[in-house]
Design a protein around this motif. Structure first.
Motif, PDB file in Angstrom:
ATOM      1  N   ALA A   6       0.813  -1.204   0.000  1.00 51.50           N
ATOM      2  CA  ALA A   6       0.000   0.000   0.000  1.00 51.50           C
ATOM      3  C   ALA A   6       0.851   1.261   0.000  1.00 51.50           C
ATOM      4  O   ALA A   6       0.352   2.345  -0.238  1.00 51.50           O
ATOM      5  CB  ALA A   6      -0.930  -0.005   1.207  1.00 51.50           C
ATOM      6  N   ARG A  12      -4.508   4.427  -6.923  1.00 49.21           N
ATOM      7  CA  ARG A  12      -5.737   4.147  -6.183  1.00 49.21           C
ATOM      8  C   ARG A  12      -6.948   4.841  -6.798  1.00 49.21           C
ATOM      9  O   ARG A  12      -8.020   4.876  -6.181  1.00 49.21           O
ATOM     10  CB  ARG A  12      -5.592   4.608  -4.732  1.00 49.21           C
ATOM     11  CG  ARG A  12      -4.598   3.819  -3.894  1.00 49.21           C
ATOM     12  CD  ARG A  12      -4.711   4.280  -2.461  1.00 49.21           C
ATOM     13  NE  ARG A  12      -3.923   3.449  -1.563  1.00 49.21           N
ATOM     14  CZ  ARG A  12      -4.244   3.239  -0.293  1.00 49.21           C
ATOM     15  NH1 ARG A  12      -5.320   3.786   0.220  1.00 49.21           N
ATOM     16  NH2 ARG A  12      -3.489   2.480   0.476  1.00 49.21           N
ATOM     17  N   ASP A  53      -9.044   4.122  -8.948  1.00 47.50           N
ATOM     18  CA  ASP A  53     -10.254   3.322  -9.164  1.00 47.50           C
ATOM     19  C   ASP A  53     -10.641   2.494  -7.943  1.00 47.50           C
ATOM     20  O   ASP A  53     -11.540   1.663  -8.012  1.00 47.50           O
ATOM     21  CB  ASP A  53     -10.084   2.416 -10.392  1.00 47.50           C
ATOM     22  CG  ASP A  53      -8.904   1.454 -10.265  1.00 47.50           C
ATOM     23  OD1 ASP A  53      -8.099   1.596  -9.304  1.00 47.50           O
ATOM     24  OD2 ASP A  53      -8.766   0.567 -11.137  1.00 47.50           O
ATOM     25  N   TRP A  54      -9.968   2.724  -6.812  1.00 48.26           N
ATOM     26  CA  TRP A  54     -10.325   2.006  -5.589  1.00 48.26           C
ATOM     27  C   TRP A  54     -11.604   2.577  -4.991  1.00 48.26           C
ATOM     28  O   TRP A  54     -11.849   3.788  -5.061  1.00 48.26           O
ATOM     29  CB  TRP A  54      -9.211   2.144  -4.554  1.00 48.26           C
ATOM     30  CG  TRP A  54      -7.995   1.312  -4.786  1.00 48.26           C
ATOM     31  CD1 TRP A  54      -7.527   0.835  -5.970  1.00 48.26           C
ATOM     32  CD2 TRP A  54      -7.073   0.903  -3.782  1.00 48.26           C
ATOM     33  NE1 TRP A  54      -6.365   0.137  -5.778  1.00 48.26           N
ATOM     34  CE2 TRP A  54      -6.056   0.158  -4.438  1.00 48.26           C
ATOM     35  CE3 TRP A  54      -6.982   1.082  -2.408  1.00 48.26           C
ATOM     36  CZ2 TRP A  54      -4.980  -0.400  -3.755  1.00 48.26           C
ATOM     37  CZ3 TRP A  54      -5.919   0.533  -1.732  1.00 48.26           C
ATOM     38  CH2 TRP A  54      -4.928  -0.211  -2.396  1.00 48.26           C
ATOM     39  N   SER A  78     -13.881   3.943  -1.905  1.00 47.07           N
ATOM     40  CA  SER A  78     -13.536   4.658  -0.673  1.00 47.07           C
ATOM     41  C   SER A  78     -14.033   3.914   0.556  1.00 47.07           C
ATOM     42  O   SER A  78     -13.609   4.195   1.683  1.00 47.07           O
ATOM     43  CB  SER A  78     -14.123   6.069  -0.698  1.00 47.07           C
ATOM     44  OG  SER A  78     -15.539   6.015  -0.810  1.00 47.07           O
ATOM     45  N   LEU A  86      -5.379  -0.111   5.063  1.00 45.66           N
ATOM     46  CA  LEU A  86      -5.419   0.507   3.736  1.00 45.66           C
ATOM     47  C   LEU A  86      -6.015   1.911   3.750  1.00 45.66           C
ATOM     48  O   LEU A  86      -6.131   2.551   2.703  1.00 45.66           O
ATOM     49  CB  LEU A  86      -6.200  -0.380   2.765  1.00 45.66           C
ATOM     50  CG  LEU A  86      -5.621  -1.776   2.506  1.00 45.66           C
ATOM     51  CD1 LEU A  86      -6.417  -2.505   1.430  1.00 45.66           C
ATOM     52  CD2 LEU A  86      -4.144  -1.694   2.110  1.00 45.66           C
ATOM     53  N   LEU A  89      -9.117   2.961   4.557  1.00 50.89           N
ATOM     54  CA  LEU A  89     -10.456   3.019   3.985  1.00 50.89           C
ATOM     55  C   LEU A  89     -11.507   2.910   5.083  1.00 50.89           C
ATOM     56  O   LEU A  89     -11.182   2.603   6.232  1.00 50.89           O
ATOM     57  CB  LEU A  89     -10.656   1.874   2.985  1.00 50.89           C
ATOM     58  CG  LEU A  89      -9.677   1.797   1.815  1.00 50.89           C
ATOM     59  CD1 LEU A  89      -9.891   0.502   1.050  1.00 50.89           C
ATOM     60  CD2 LEU A  89      -9.846   2.994   0.889  1.00 50.89           C
ATOM     61  N   LEU A 130     -14.006  -5.816  -8.975  1.00 52.13           N
ATOM     62  CA  LEU A 130     -13.178  -4.930  -8.159  1.00 52.13           C
ATOM     63  C   LEU A 130     -11.791  -4.792  -8.783  1.00 52.13           C
ATOM     64  O   LEU A 130     -11.272  -5.743  -9.369  1.00 52.13           O
ATOM     65  CB  LEU A 130     -13.045  -5.474  -6.733  1.00 52.13           C
ATOM     66  CG  LEU A 130     -14.283  -5.356  -5.838  1.00 52.13           C
ATOM     67  CD1 LEU A 130     -14.042  -6.089  -4.521  1.00 52.13           C
ATOM     68  CD2 LEU A 130     -14.634  -3.897  -5.570  1.00 52.13           C
ATOM     69  N   SER A 183      -5.599  -4.170  -8.320  1.00 50.26           N
ATOM     70  CA  SER A 183      -4.634  -3.651  -7.341  1.00 50.26           C
ATOM     71  C   SER A 183      -5.260  -3.554  -5.960  1.00 50.26           C
ATOM     72  O   SER A 183      -4.578  -3.779  -4.947  1.00 50.26           O
ATOM     73  CB  SER A 183      -4.104  -2.286  -7.781  1.00 50.26           C
ATOM     74  OG  SER A 183      -5.159  -1.326  -7.855  1.00 50.26           O
ATOM     75  N   PHE A 184      -6.546  -3.242  -5.901  1.00 55.16           N
ATOM     76  CA  PHE A 184      -7.239  -3.163  -4.619  1.00 55.16           C
ATOM     77  C   PHE A 184      -7.325  -4.536  -3.970  1.00 55.16           C
ATOM     78  O   PHE A 184      -6.979  -4.717  -2.797  1.00 55.16           O
ATOM     79  CB  PHE A 184      -8.633  -2.573  -4.829  1.00 55.16           C
ATOM     80  CG  PHE A 184      -9.512  -2.594  -3.604  1.00 55.16           C
ATOM     81  CD1 PHE A 184      -9.078  -2.074  -2.399  1.00 55.16           C
ATOM     82  CD2 PHE A 184     -10.798  -3.137  -3.665  1.00 55.16           C
ATOM     83  CE1 PHE A 184      -9.897  -2.093  -1.270  1.00 55.16           C
ATOM     84  CE2 PHE A 184     -11.624  -3.156  -2.551  1.00 55.16           C
ATOM     85  CZ  PHE A 184     -11.168  -2.630  -1.349  1.00 55.16           C
ATOM     86  N   ALA A 238      -4.013  -5.740  -2.695  1.00 55.95           N
ATOM     87  CA  ALA A 238      -3.647  -5.111  -1.424  1.00 55.95           C
ATOM     88  C   ALA A 238      -4.427  -5.706  -0.257  1.00 55.95           C
ATOM     89  O   ALA A 238      -3.880  -5.909   0.836  1.00 55.95           O
ATOM     90  CB  ALA A 238      -3.888  -3.602  -1.508  1.00 55.95           C
ATOM     91  N   VAL A 239      -5.707  -6.003  -0.477  1.00 55.82           N
ATOM     92  CA  VAL A 239      -6.528  -6.626   0.567  1.00 55.82           C
ATOM     93  C   VAL A 239      -5.966  -7.991   0.934  1.00 55.82           C
ATOM     94  O   VAL A 239      -5.799  -8.320   2.116  1.00 55.82           O
ATOM     95  CB  VAL A 239      -7.995  -6.754   0.096  1.00 55.82           C
ATOM     96  CG1 VAL A 239      -8.792  -7.639   1.048  1.00 55.82           C
ATOM     97  CG2 VAL A 239      -8.642  -5.377  -0.018  1.00 55.82           C
TER      98      VAL A 239
END
Length: 331
Positions: A22, A28, A30-31, A33, A61, A63, A264, A267-268, A271-272
């Motif tokens: 991260a 980010r 397109d991540w 919120s 992260l 969020l 989804l 990259s999101f 990271a999760v």
């Protein structure tokens, strides 16, 4: 409407503790919120486990995210497939039925937009009764016994009634949250609770603190019958799981996986998954069942397509997820 358990928004201090993935120059833009994780009823392992990792991911992260109380695996497949929940928890049996279009929530709809992201744990099927009932084996369950099978549509409610029917048990079927059923058992309103949840189950741990209970194991023949007729495998509940147990208890179990909406951003999800899988001790602190939330159990998913972001993380860390098991935007 399901009740949303919201994590606190991350502060600046949370960013200082972000995992390496991260802190890199990850786009980010397109991540989302915020996000929700579909779990199950309070008092069950799904809620405890899902709330914990939702809060961990939200904090790490930066969020806003949290767990949503749901009807369990079947509903979670539907919520994640439609995008009403970003993430969810499911078991392999309900996942297969949902992929094939036989999920009772939406018969005929093939829920192909829910992707696997990491292995969780096995869900053992176990029976609990008050010691005062005299029920210490499956054979002891009297005809017409009032049995609580958990929330409607849960893994337990989907499979345990037919399992007990196959074992010759005649019962009066009841549904409710694990907390509610535990209270009903203690108050004598039902005779048995048929649990399907990762161990230790919070509701069972609470029960044994408050009263004397029997955790009923299957005989070898009963176990063999269930393994032949249902998508379950051999499992042993360790004696140290509950103070009530003096020795290991024979059971059967079904694997659970965390899932994500397949749309989804890669990259999101990467990271999760990195947050959850990079430090197993943190997950075990959330719930002991996370001892099996490890990379070597990636191959227990034989049903769902993998999210590309999750597959990338696992393959980077020694797994061998083939292209044929990874979701494609063209699907």
């Amino acid at each position: 409407m399901p009740r949303l358990i919201t994590a606190l928004a991350a502060t600046a201090t949370a960013f200082a503790a972000l995992p390496a993935v991260a802190q890199d120059d990850v786009d980010r833009s397109d991540w989302p919120s915020s996000f929700t994780v579909g779990t199950a009823s309070q008092g069950g392992t799904y809620f405890a486990y899902g709330s914990g990792w939702a809060n961990l991911v939200a904090e790490e992260l930066g969020l806003s995210g949290g767990a949503e109380v749901t009807g369990g695996p079947m509903q979670n497949m539907a919520l994640v497939h439609t995008g009403d929940a970003a993430f969810g928890l499911t078991t392999m049996g309900p996942a297969r039925e949902s992929m094939e279009g036989t999920n009772p929530i939406a018969p005929g709809l093939q829920m192909t937009n829910a992707c696997a992201i990491f292995p969780m744990y096995q869900t053992p099927f176990s029976v609990t009764a008050l010691s005062s009932s005299g029920i210490s084996s499956i054979e002891d369950i009297p005809d017409g016994a009032r049995i609580g099978f958990g929330p409607a549509g849960s893994t337990s409610d989907t499979y345990f009634p037919q399992m007990l029917t196959d074992l010759g048990v005649d019962y009066d079927r009841r549904n409710g949250s694990w907390d509610d059923l535990g209270g009903q058992l203690q108050d004598g309103l039902i005779d048995v609770v048929a649990f399907a949840a990762g161990v230790p189950i919070p509701a069972v741990s609470q029960l044994e603190v408050q009263t004397d209970i029997n955790i009923v194991e299957f005989t070898e023949d009963e176990q063999a019958t269930l393994m032949e007729n249902f998508p379950v495998s051999e499992f042993t509940i360790p004696a140290d799981t509950y103070s009530t147990l003096s020795e290991d208890a024979r059971s059967v179990a079904m694997w659970n996986f965390a899932i994500a909406n397949c749309d989804l951003p890669d990259s999101f999800v990467h990271a999760v998954v990195d947050t959850v899988m990079s430090d197993n001790a943190r997950m075990v602190n959330i719930h002991r069942a996370a001892e099996t939330t490890t990379i070597d159990n990636w191959d227990k998913n034989t049903v769902l397509p993998w999210h590309p972001g999750a597959a990338a993380w696992f393959n980077e860390n020694g797994a061998e997820i083939g292209d044929d098991m990874i979701h494609s935007a063209a699907q």
